[in-house]
Design a protein around this motif. Structure first.
Motif, PDB file in Angstrom:
ATOM      1  N   THR A 174      44.356 -40.793  37.566  1.00 33.42           N
ATOM      2  CA  THR A 174      44.827 -42.266  38.239  1.00 33.42           C
ATOM      3  C   THR A 174      45.291 -41.392  40.214  1.00 33.42           C
ATOM      4  OG1 THR A 174      46.824 -42.876  37.745  1.00 33.42           O
ATOM      5  CG2 THR A 174      45.292 -43.519  36.695  1.00 33.42           C
ATOM      6  N   LEU A 175      44.622 -40.095  39.935  1.00 36.93           N
ATOM      7  CA  LEU A 175      44.922 -39.839  41.441  1.00 36.93           C
ATOM      8  C   LEU A 175      43.527 -40.281  42.456  1.00 36.93           C
ATOM      9  CD1 LEU A 175      46.346 -36.115  40.698  1.00 36.93           C
ATOM     10  CD2 LEU A 175      47.364 -38.343  41.202  1.00 36.93           C
ATOM     11  N   THR A 207      50.886 -48.004  37.345  1.00 30.80           N
ATOM     12  CA  THR A 207      50.171 -46.348  37.612  1.00 30.80           C
ATOM     13  C   THR A 207      52.003 -45.726  36.869  1.00 30.80           C
ATOM     14  OG1 THR A 207      49.525 -47.630  38.846  1.00 30.80           O
ATOM     15  CG2 THR A 207      48.927 -44.884  38.888  1.00 30.80           C
ATOM     16  N   GLU A 208      52.429 -45.177  37.866  1.00 30.98           N
ATOM     17  CA  GLU A 208      53.703 -44.784  36.840  1.00 30.98           C
ATOM     18  C   GLU A 208      53.814 -44.338  35.779  1.00 30.98           C
ATOM     19  OE1 GLU A 208      56.986 -46.055  39.631  1.00 30.98           O
ATOM     20  OE2 GLU A 208      56.049 -46.345  41.026  1.00 30.98           O
ATOM     21  N   ARG A 213      50.737 -42.898  34.689  1.00 31.41           N
ATOM     22  CA  ARG A 213      50.426 -41.147  34.574  1.00 31.41           C
ATOM     23  C   ARG A 213      51.773 -40.596  33.746  1.00 31.41           C
ATOM     24  NH1 ARG A 213      50.799 -42.392  40.586  1.00 31.41           N
ATOM     25  NH2 ARG A 213      47.825 -42.261  40.508  1.00 31.41           N
ATOM     26  N   GLN A 214      52.691 -41.018  33.068  1.00 32.72           N
ATOM     27  CA  GLN A 214      53.396 -40.237  32.252  1.00 32.72           C
ATOM     28  C   GLN A 214      53.355 -40.414  31.119  1.00 32.72           C
ATOM     29  OE1 GLN A 214      57.721 -42.241  32.418  1.00 32.72           O
ATOM     30  NE2 GLN A 214      57.703 -42.468  34.798  1.00 32.72           N
ATOM     31  N   SER A 258      49.441 -36.869  31.952  1.00 33.41           N
ATOM     32  CA  SER A 258      50.236 -36.174  32.440  1.00 33.41           C
ATOM     33  C   SER A 258      48.518 -35.300  33.267  1.00 33.41           C
ATOM     34  CB  SER A 258      51.051 -35.856  32.245  1.00 33.41           C
ATOM     35  OG  SER A 258      51.613 -34.817  32.828  1.00 33.41           O
ATOM     36  N   TYR A 259      48.696 -35.047  34.651  1.00 34.04           N
ATOM     37  CA  TYR A 259      47.517 -34.080  35.210  1.00 34.04           C
ATOM     38  C   TYR A 259      48.178 -32.728  35.311  1.00 34.04           C
ATOM     39  CZ  TYR A 259      44.157 -31.707  38.234  1.00 34.04           C
ATOM     40  OH  TYR A 259      43.222 -31.325  38.839  1.00 34.04           O
ATOM     41  N   LEU A 283      63.382 -32.038  37.764  1.00 37.62           N
ATOM     42  CA  LEU A 283      62.691 -32.872  38.016  1.00 37.62           C
ATOM     43  C   LEU A 283      61.863 -33.973  36.966  1.00 37.62           C
ATOM     44  CD1 LEU A 283      61.270 -34.258  41.060  1.00 37.62           C
ATOM     45  CD2 LEU A 283      59.212 -32.701  40.054  1.00 37.62           C
ATOM     46  N   PRO A 284      61.124 -34.185  35.794  1.00 38.52           N
ATOM     47  CA  PRO A 284      60.346 -35.500  35.110  1.00 38.52           C
ATOM     48  C   PRO A 284      62.287 -36.598  35.005  1.00 38.52           C
ATOM     49  CG  PRO A 284      59.730 -33.117  34.239  1.00 38.52           C
ATOM     50  CD  PRO A 284      60.573 -33.082  35.671  1.00 38.52           C
ATOM     51  N   ILE A 334      63.276 -37.984  37.114  1.00 36.52           N
ATOM     52  CA  ILE A 334      61.704 -39.206  37.844  1.00 36.52           C
ATOM     53  C   ILE A 334      62.261 -40.638  37.084  1.00 36.52           C
ATOM     54  CG2 ILE A 334      58.578 -39.754  36.873  1.00 36.52           C
ATOM     55  CD1 ILE A 334      58.480 -36.725  38.470  1.00 36.52           C
ATOM     56  N   ARG A 342      56.511 -28.371  32.899  1.00 32.72           N
ATOM     57  CA  ARG A 342      57.007 -28.911  34.098  1.00 32.72           C
ATOM     58  C   ARG A 342      56.250 -30.519  33.063  1.00 32.72           C
ATOM     59  NH1 ARG A 342      56.577 -28.750  39.654  1.00 32.72           N
ATOM     60  NH2 ARG A 342      54.165 -29.138  38.961  1.00 32.72           N
ATOM     61  N   ASN A 343      55.560 -30.161  33.034  1.00 30.13           N
ATOM     62  CA  ASN A 343      54.339 -31.629  32.459  1.00 30.13           C
ATOM     63  C   ASN A 343      55.184 -31.923  31.158  1.00 30.13           C
ATOM     64  OD1 ASN A 343      52.941 -30.402  34.553  1.00 30.13           O
ATOM     65  ND2 ASN A 343      51.644 -32.078  34.321  1.00 30.13           N
TER      66      ASN A 343
END
Lengths: 253, 222
Positions: B55-56, B76-77, B80-81, B84-85, B103-104, B107, B150-151
């Motif tokens: 969804t970018l 969307t958020e 995306r979680q 994950s891209y 960071l994740p 978030i 990170r992903n």
């Protein structure tokens, strides 16, 4: 207070300075002669009109007319700041809200504190100074936002792809843009009196006011410029960044 | 748990920009624990497809269902979680590896535990002291591994890998592929990756070759 009146002949003689600029432009082939003549003509015409308009408004001393003039200044400042909005849609509305809010709040504080009185002779020039400063800061903020979002496209998309909300993905770039937009105002405050004697203070000294009294006004101006620049840029940045995303939290550009 | 619908169902998705088609219609289905490899010539829209799935980018046509729900109707958020891209060359944030792995957690408004972060470093053969290492001191391979971790701090259901091993040496490639393989096998992670590597393509469970959109083709699994 000693009166200082510039005569028409001395004004005409000072036009020699423009002639010097034109000669330099010609000699060095800068190609700026047309621009110089156009800008000088505009400055003369605009200032003559403003001079007469202000004289009439000062004579009428009507509260509503004063408010209308302040709004007129804010609209013009917003129209100018909008030019830097580029990818930010609704640039005029955002600029107008940011500049008018900053100007109104600063004016209110100055009026309530008794620093100035609600008379056109004081409110209008002060509004011009505030809105002019806010205009530059908001314009810079827009430029910075556009630049930073374009330079850091992947970083923002990486944050988004981790599930970050747009506010979080943009936070650093909003902060940097606001900071960069405020630098001229903050730096100006640091060097005030050392590098230049600013307009307000110079004007008062010219008009024969004791410099020690004139600095009080300049200190007030410094306070109000810092206050307005920070408030207007924060409002502009937070209203503008969302415009760089679609409703589905995707970068538009 | 088995369902009668795929985890990800891509139906005739296209992408055009300024009147030019950049992705010919693509349809594919992916279930949990499956790994699909996208191949195809440069300009066939492989990265574009992954960005659409993440969804970018907004597709110009078609629709994508995630767990039988149109992703256009999902928050969307949250989506995306789950999907994950991971970028080809991830850009790291902040000063240290810790900043990136934390960071994740931030978030999701959670406090990361250092032990968990160190544990995840071990998954990609990075030592515990790496956590406080400055990102500018990392090698390309280390950056790629940190980017991937990170992903994976919160395991998504679908991982989209955009040539994440293309610029890496053999050692780093093996480490990353081993981690992905184990997640697919043990945690039923679904993966869509892009690769030009002949060996990876031969070993892949499923391969979808995208065609250049100029040819007016449609991309569907064989």
């Amino acid at each position: 207070m000693s009166q200082h009146n510039i005569t028409d002949s001395s004004l005409l003689l000072s036009l020699l300075l423009v002639v010097i600029a034109l000669l330099i432009s010609q000699k060095e082939k800068l190609g700026m002669s047309k621009d110089i003549i156009w800008s000088v003509c505009r400055a003369i015409i605009q200032l003559v009109i403003v001079g007469y308009v202000l004289k009439s408004i000062f004579d009428l001393n009507n509260d509503w007319l004063t408010v209308l003039m302040v709004l007129f200044i804010c609209v013009n400042a917003a129209l100018n700041a909008r030019k830097r909005s580029l990818n930010i849609s609704n640039g005029f509305v955002i600029s107008f809200v940011a500049i008018t809010t900053g100007t109104t709040l600063t004016l209110t504080i100055l009026l309530l504190s008794g620093a100035i009185e609600f008379i056109p002779m004081q409110v209008i020039p002060i509004s011009g100074m505030i809105a002019g400063n806010a205009m530059v800061a908001v314009g810079l903020c827009f430029s910075n936002l556009n630049q930073r979002f374009s330079d850091n496209r992947q970083k923002i998309q990486e944050m988004l792809s981790l599930g970050a909300p747009v506010k979080m993905a943009s936070a650093r770039f909003i902060r940097d843009s606001v900071r960069a937009a405020m630098i001229p105002t903050v730096d100006g405050a640091k060097t005030v009196g050392l590098v230049s004697l600013p307009g307000m203070m110079s004007g008062l000294i010219f008009a024969g006011i004791d410099p020690v009294k004139a600095i009080k006004y300049q200190i007030m101006v410094t306070f109000m410029l810092i206050g307005t620049a920070s408030l207007s840029t924060i409002i502009a940045a937070y209203l503008a960044y969302r415009r760089l995303y679609t409703a589905r939290a995707q970068l538009k550009f | 748990m088995t369902t009668d619908y795929p985890l990800l169902d891509v139906q005739g998705v296209t992408f055009s920009l300024q009147g030019r088609m950049l992705l010919a219609p693509v349809s594919l289905q992916l279930n949990a624990g499956e790994r699909l490899l996208l191949t195809g010539p440069s300009g066939s829209g492989k990265s574009t497809l992954l960005k659409i799935l993440a969804t970018l980018l907004e597709p110009s046509g078609g629709q994508i269902l995630f767990k039988n729900q149109n992703i256009a109707s999902l928050k969307t958020e949250h989506y995306r979680q789950q999907v994950s891209y991971c970028f080809q060359t991830p850009q790291l944030f902040g000063d240290t590896v810790y900043d990136n792995l934390a960071l994740p957690w931030h978030i999701r408004q959670q406090k990361p535990s250092r032990d968990k972060l160190v544990e995840s470093l071990a998954d990609v053969h990075l030592a515990a002291d790496m956590l406080d290492k400055k990102i500018e001191q990392l090698s390309g391979g280390e950056k790629q591994r940190v980017g991937l971790l990170r992903n994976l701090q919160f395991l998504p259901q679908v991982l989209l890998l955009d040539e994440v091993t293309s610029a890496l040496d053999e050692e780093n490639k093996v480490i990353i592929n081993a981690l992905i393989d184990s997640l697919v096998r043990e945690k039923h992670l679904a993966v869509i990756g892009i690769s030009h590597d002949g060996q990876e393509i031969r070993e892949a469970q499923q391969v979808l070759k995208l065609e250049a959109p100029e040819q007016g083709t449609t991309n569907e699994p064989a």
